[in-house]
Structures are given as C-alpha cells and as structure tokens.
Design a protein around this motif. Sequence first.
Motif, mmCIF file in Angstrom:
data_model
loop_
_atom_site.group_PDB
_atom_site.id
_atom_site.type_symbol
_atom_site.label_atom_id
_atom_site.label_comp_id
_atom_site.label_asym_id
_atom_site.label_seq_id
_atom_site.Cartn_x
_atom_site.Cartn_y
_atom_site.Cartn_z
ATOM 1 N N ASN A 98 -139.525 27.075 83.791
ATOM 2 C CA ASN A 98 -139.270 27.311 82.367
ATOM 3 C C ASN A 98 -138.250 26.325 81.808
ATOM 4 N N GLN A 99 -137.673 25.512 82.697
ATOM 5 C CA GLN A 99 -136.699 24.524 82.252
ATOM 6 C C GLN A 99 -137.424 23.275 81.740
ATOM 7 N N SER A 100 -136.668 22.407 81.103
ATOM 8 C CA SER A 100 -137.214 21.147 80.592
ATOM 9 C C SER A 100 -137.235 20.118 81.719
ATOM 10 N N LYS A 104 -143.843 19.749 84.513
ATOM 11 C CA LYS A 104 -143.850 21.191 84.759
ATOM 12 C C LYS A 104 -145.237 21.798 84.570
ATOM 13 N N THR A 187 -134.227 31.100 72.510
ATOM 14 C CA THR A 187 -133.174 30.191 72.982
ATOM 15 C C THR A 187 -131.824 30.483 72.347
ATOM 16 N N TYR A 190 -129.332 32.188 74.720
ATOM 17 C CA TYR A 190 -128.668 31.304 75.672
ATOM 18 C C TYR A 190 -127.614 30.445 74.986
#
Length: 209
Positions: A98-100, A104, A187, A190
């Motif tokens: 799920n990260q950049s 991915k 986002t 976070y």
Amino acid sequence: MGKKKRKYDKGASVGFLMALPTVLGLILLNIYPLCRTVYMSFFKSGAFGKWTFVGLDNYVTMFQSAGFWTVTKNTLLFMLLTVPVTVVLGLLIAVLLNQSINGKTAFRAIYFLPMVVAPAAVAMVWKWLLNSRYGLVDAILYFLFGIRPAWLSDTNLTMISMCVISIWSGMGYCIVIILSGLQSIGTTYYEAAKIDGANAVQRFISITF
C-alpha cells in the motif's frame, strides 16, 4: 414519485440478475450438497443403491472411532498453524504494497497469482519441490547441510509441509482483501498523526490496525 420507483425497480432487477449466477452456483454447489450430506448421514448404503435408515448410528460410530478424533485434532492444529500466520503475513505484505513503491502493481499480481492457479497444478509443483530424492528444496538443503528431509512422507514433517503450502496459496487472497481495506483509510489520518508526532509503529497500531 412513480419515475423514481420505476428506476429503483429497474436497478434492483439488474442487480438481482447480475447476482443470480453466483447465487445459483452457491445453492447448487454448496448449500444443496451440504443439506444432502446431512440427510444421507442418517442412512446406511447397501447393495444396488439401497439405503437403510439408521438414525444416529453413524454418528455414534464416528464419535467412538479413534481415527475421527485424530483427524479432528490434526484439523484444529492445521487451522491454528495456518490461519494466524496467513492473516499476519497478509497484513504486513498488504501494508508494504500500500506504500508508494515502484512496481507495486506487479507485486500485487505476483502475490495473488497462486489464487488463480489450479489446485492440481499447485499440488504437482510442490510435490516436485519437496520430493526427497530430486526436489529443489531438498537439493538445496543437501548441498548446504547434507540432509534430505522427507517432507511428504515423514509424519513429523507432513503437517509443516501442508501448512507452508496452504499459507503460500491462500495468502494472496488475504492480501487483496486487507489491501482493499487499507486503501479506504484516508491519508488525512496519517498526516494528522505525523503532525502530532506519532511514529510509524504508532500510526500502524492506532490507524492501520
């Protein structure tokens, strides 16, 4: 009011129509066989397709069988060894995916690939990998440590082998489900946590988890 009702009825009809194949498959392939199995468990099969009603005799025999309790114990052990590990690993990998990060999408496809592979093909591949005579896993272990474990015939190792295969083949589905949930988290949560000084572990526990 009438137009809105007609639009709703049309939309509901389309929805039911789209869901119909899945519902029929569920009824024919899951629900009916289950009900039929429960019904047949009260009968004893005889010659030429004859069935004799025996009531609960089959269940009494089953509960008195030592093999039944052995199978039950192994099933519970298998569940305890695979389900938590699959979920935990699925969660950790889903968080990473799920990260950049670069590629991915490819990683997601790779992890989900075992779910779309035929179970027979999965069984054949792992049967070759874990073969104690010419399997790749045993070849590596023999080269490094001089051992050749009998993964598929040793009763002490068979459970471990089956758990590894189950986790490998089922983790992709778990990743996709968890990843869809992670992507629904805004986002802004976070960002606000970062401003408040929360580190990565705190953000994971308080927001993601």
